[in-house]
Design an enzyme around this catalytic site. Structure first.
Site, PDB file in Angstrom:
ATOM      1  N   HIS A   1     -19.097  95.686 102.683  1.00  0.00           N
ATOM      2  CA  HIS A   1     -18.295  96.668 103.427  1.00  0.00           C
ATOM      3  C   HIS A   1     -16.886  96.169 103.683  1.00  0.00           C
ATOM      4  CE1 HIS A   1     -22.196  98.482 105.196  1.00  0.00           C
ATOM      5  NE2 HIS A   1     -21.961  98.864 103.982  1.00  0.00           N
TER       6      HIS A   1
ATOM      7  N   ARG B   1     -14.782 110.420  92.617  1.00  0.00           N
ATOM      8  CA  ARG B   1     -16.170 110.076  92.970  1.00  0.00           C
ATOM      9  C   ARG B   1     -16.662 111.087  94.006  1.00  0.00           C
ATOM     10  NH1 ARG B   1     -14.220 104.366  92.297  1.00  0.00           N
ATOM     11  NH2 ARG B   1     -15.776 103.241  91.072  1.00  0.00           N
TER      12      ARG B   1
ATOM     13  N   ARG C   1     -16.334 113.750  88.798  1.00  0.00           N
ATOM     14  CA  ARG C   1     -17.651 113.247  88.425  1.00  0.00           C
ATOM     15  C   ARG C   1     -18.687 113.911  89.320  1.00  0.00           C
ATOM     16  NH1 ARG C   1     -19.013 107.002  88.876  1.00  0.00           N
ATOM     17  NH2 ARG C   1     -19.069 107.479  91.094  1.00  0.00           N
TER      18      ARG C   1
ATOM     19  N   GLU D   1     -22.342 104.028  81.017  1.00  0.00           N
ATOM     20  CA  GLU D   1     -22.503 102.939  81.983  1.00  0.00           C
ATOM     21  C   GLU D   1     -23.911 102.344  81.973  1.00  0.00           C
ATOM     22  OE1 GLU D   1     -21.578 104.337  85.950  1.00  0.00           O
ATOM     23  OE2 GLU D   1     -22.585 106.248  85.626  1.00  0.00           O
TER      24      GLU D   1
ATOM     25  N   ASN E   1     -18.407  98.916  85.889  1.00  0.00           N
ATOM     26  CA  ASN E   1     -19.119  98.293  87.012  1.00  0.00           C
ATOM     27  C   ASN E   1     -20.627  98.339  86.780  1.00  0.00           C
ATOM     28  OD1 ASN E   1     -16.570  98.326  88.074  1.00  0.00           O
ATOM     29  ND2 ASN E   1     -16.929 100.089  89.399  1.00  0.00           N
TER      30      ASN E   1
ATOM     31  N   ARG F   1     -24.852  94.548  91.334  1.00  0.00           N
ATOM     32  CA  ARG F   1     -23.405  94.420  91.543  1.00  0.00           C
ATOM     33  C   ARG F   1     -23.040  94.203  93.005  1.00  0.00           C
ATOM     34  NH1 ARG F   1     -21.467 100.639  90.258  1.00  0.00           N
ATOM     35  NH2 ARG F   1     -19.771 100.314  91.730  1.00  0.00           N
TER      36      ARG F   1
HETATM   37  C1  PEP Z   1     -18.636 102.298  87.239  1.00  0.00           C
HETATM   38  O1  PEP Z   1     -19.864 102.174  87.286  1.00  0.00           O
HETATM   39  O2  PEP Z   1     -17.887 101.499  86.637  1.00  0.00           O
HETATM   40  C2  PEP Z   1     -17.970 103.425  87.907  1.00  0.00           C
HETATM   41  C3  PEP Z   1     -16.719 103.721  87.659  1.00  0.00           C
HETATM   42  O3  PEP Z   1     -18.672 104.143  88.810  1.00  0.00           O
HETATM   43  P1  PEP Z   1     -19.162 103.605  90.233  1.00  0.00           P
HETATM   44  O4  PEP Z   1     -18.390 102.324  90.508  1.00  0.00           O
HETATM   45  O5  PEP Z   1     -18.846 104.693  91.186  1.00  0.00           O
HETATM   46  O6  PEP Z   1     -20.604 103.382  90.009  1.00  0.00           O
HETATM   47 MG    MG Z   2     -21.120 103.765  87.973  1.00  0.00          MG
END
Ligand code: PEP
Ligand code: MG
Length: 586
Positions: A198, A305, A345, A443, A466, A477
């Site tokens: 956070h 997002r 998205r 992804e 990500n 992550r």
């Molecule tokens: C990602 O996964 O790289 C992405 C852009 O989406 P998020 O970080 O919202 O999962």
């Molecule tokens: Mg993502």
């Protein structure tokens, strides 16, 4: 005092120099005593009142949030309010007072210890983070109980003496972070927290230099120590010599000057020295972020997002946003972007972005009912969102982006749902752009390994690095324990990127990167040399990436990119990347 250096996890940009302000050590160390039978109910009331006061405090912070507050912050505050109203936190300690006659502080800490132990057993990163939230909430209540609430960080730093204050703490709750906003603090360092904690998220949104995950910095650093935070390097220099301070002041001044200079590039297109244009787009979380996108000179929004509209809703807003509410939000972003494309998205909830605190796959959230999987299971929610997005498409250039797709049937069903939304709107005589492009996030490794399935049916691709890294390297992550394995130049990742850009180019459809790699200047030259022509990133990072592109000759970088793609020695890869970044072109 001898100078020393601490290495942690870099979470934002820039340099700051100031004096340490240590937050009080965790308030969990409380007095233990037994209350007399006739005092028990009074002690219960004392705890109830403290809990009620903290509820009020959280509500006040919530309603006082400035409009430019980081979008995630409201969601964090909600989590804390939810925790505080959970009977396991608000009622179980009352029973402990009644049955065991513990004083209120002791009862609360006892219950928090019980909950923490349960969380430890589950060994789930998402829940581990909630454990920290429970402790932060409990500390707030304890501060009220022990009468030390007025020592909360927000009252410090209001005078000139604290003009260069750097907060040092074990951890900082998002609510406390927010209170720091209004005082003159210039950075913070914490013992705990991973790159996606956070505190890290909020610091990035606020653009404040910070280093997290330093281990025991709060024990090693003494009140009023001079500190330098070099947040790009994730380094904190404690008690630096005057010479080192002078050197960093020079670097700081140079950075500031460079930033001002970069702003002048706002209207300059990102064209390389050999005449190739790269489209730089912005990532946004809420419609109002579109202003920052415009201000940064973005050529559009590459990733909206949308799930942030659905999260952290309180009071009358606890229901999901209606079609109308969503439509207004999407239209606001579209209108702010004045005709530039806005890629919305569809809902990516689940995993570390639960809709509410119950909605969460305890076993393995990142592999659970996330994103498109959730939407296809809840077609009404999906349809409502698609209708809202399509309606907004009548007001500008809208693209629809579907997250977490891996299967052919997910593409088919998503397209069918979009068609259904269009048919409904048409039948109702509501305007929309019939040619709205539909794309998929790449992804999940499975998607990158079955690109023909995607390029045939979709209008564009956008790589979410990500998650691609998370799923390819099998590392959560959000877990700082495995943060060192989060390697964006792992050969597997570079191969998947290369395959995706090649497949998209061959099929003649656009491909963007919208994950963190797009905003990492160390990778910009590699990515453009690999053929990427669209990069989407947080607005604040866009000017320096543009500068890097303006100074690059893509044709001359291509052979090195090819070499990097053939290299499996990580040290060599890093060496070549540094060489690329330092390369001057004539
Ligand atoms: C990602 O996964 O790289 C992405 C852009 O989406 P998020 O970080 O919202 O999962
Ligand atoms: Mg993502």
């Amino acid at each position: 005092m001898a100078s020393f250096t601490l290495q942690g996890i870099p979470v934002s940009r820039g340099i700051t120099i100031g004096r340490a302000h240590l937050l009080r050590p965790a308030a969990m160390d409380v007095k233990h005593y037994l209350v007399a039978q006739e005092q028990v109910e009074a002690e219960v009331v004392r705890l109830q009142k403290a809990i009620a006061q903290v509820q009020l405090e959280l509500q006040t912070i919530w309603s006082d949030l400035p409009t430019d507050a980081p979008t995630e912050l409201g969601a964090f505050l909600d989590v804390h309010a939810l925790i505080l109203s959970d009977p396991m936190v608000s009622e179980a300690p009352l029973d402990i007072i009644r049955t065991r006659h513990y004083n209120a502080e002791w009862a609360l800490v006892t219950q928090v210890d019980v909950l923490s132990a349960q969380f430890d057993e589950i060994e789930d990163e998402y829940l581990r983070e909630r454990k920290a939230d429970i402790q932060q909430v409990a500390e707030r209540v304890l501060k009220v109980l022990t009468g030390t609430a007025d020592q909360l960080p927000h009252v410090i730093g209001v005078d000139e003496r604290n003009a260069n204050m750097i907060v040092v703490a074990k951890d900082i709750s998002p609510a406390d972070m927010m209170q720091f906003r209004d005082v003159a603090f210039t950075g913070f360092v914490t013992d705990e927290g991973g790159p996606n904690s956070h505190t890290a998220i909020v610091s990035r949104s606020l653009g404040i230099p910070a280093v997290v995950g330093l281990g025991n910095a709060s024990h090693l650093i003494v009140q009023d120590d001079w500190l330098i935070i070099d947040s790009d390097a994730g380094v904190v220099i404690v008690a630096p010599s005057p010479l080192v301070i002078a050197q960093y002041r020079d670097r700081q001044a140079a950075l500031l000057k460079a930033r001002k200079k970069l702003h002048k590039l706002k209207k300059t297109p990102a064209v390389s020295l050999d005449g190739i244009e790269v489209s730089l787009l912005a990532n946004i979380e809420l419609p109002e972020d579109a202003h920052a996108a415009m201000e940064s000179g973005a050529s559009g929004v590459g990733l909206f997002r949308s799930e942030f509209l659905f999260m952290g809703r309180t009071g009358v807003e606890t229901q999901l946003p209606s079609e109308e509410e969503q439509f207004l939000a999407y239209r606001q972003a579209v209108q702010t972007m004045k005709g530039k494309p806005v890629t919305i998205r569809t809902l990516d909830v689940g995993a570390d972005k639960p809709l509410d605190h119950n909605d969460h796959n305890i076993l393995n959230p990142a592999l659970g009912l996330r994103a498109i999987r959730y939407c296809l299971k809840e077609p009404q929610i999906f349809l409502t969102q698609l209708r809202a997005i399509l309606r907004a498409s009548a007001f500008g250039s809208v693209h629809i982006l579907i997250p977490m797709i891996a299967h052919a049937f997910e593409i088919d069903q998503s397209l069918a749902m979009i068609q259904q939304a269009k048919d409904e709107l048409r039948a109702e005589g509501i305007a929309f752009d019939d040619a709205v492009p539909v794309g998929a996030m790449i992804e999940i490794p499975a998607a990158a390994l079955s690109l023909p399935m995607f390029v045939k049916r979709l209008d564009f691709l956008s790589i979410g690095t990500n998650d691609l890294i998370q799923y390819t390297l099998a590392i959560d992550r959000a877990d700082h324990e495995v943060a060192h394995l989060y390697n964006d130049t792992h050969p597997a990742i570079l191969q998947l990127l290369d395959m995706t850009v090649s497949a998209a180019n061959k099929a003649n459809i656009p491909v963007a990167i919208c994950g963190g790699m797009a905003g990492d200047i160390k990778l910009t030259r590699l990515l453009i040399a690999m053929g990427f022509r669209e990069l989407s990133m947080p607005s604040a990072l866009l000017p320096e990436i543009k500068q890097e592109i303006l100074n690059s000759n893509i044709a001359q970088l291509e052979p090195i990119a090819k070499k990097i793609l053939r290299t499996y020695d990580p040290r060599l890869v890093q060496e070549m990347l540094r060489g690329m970044q330092g390369q001057q072109f004539t």
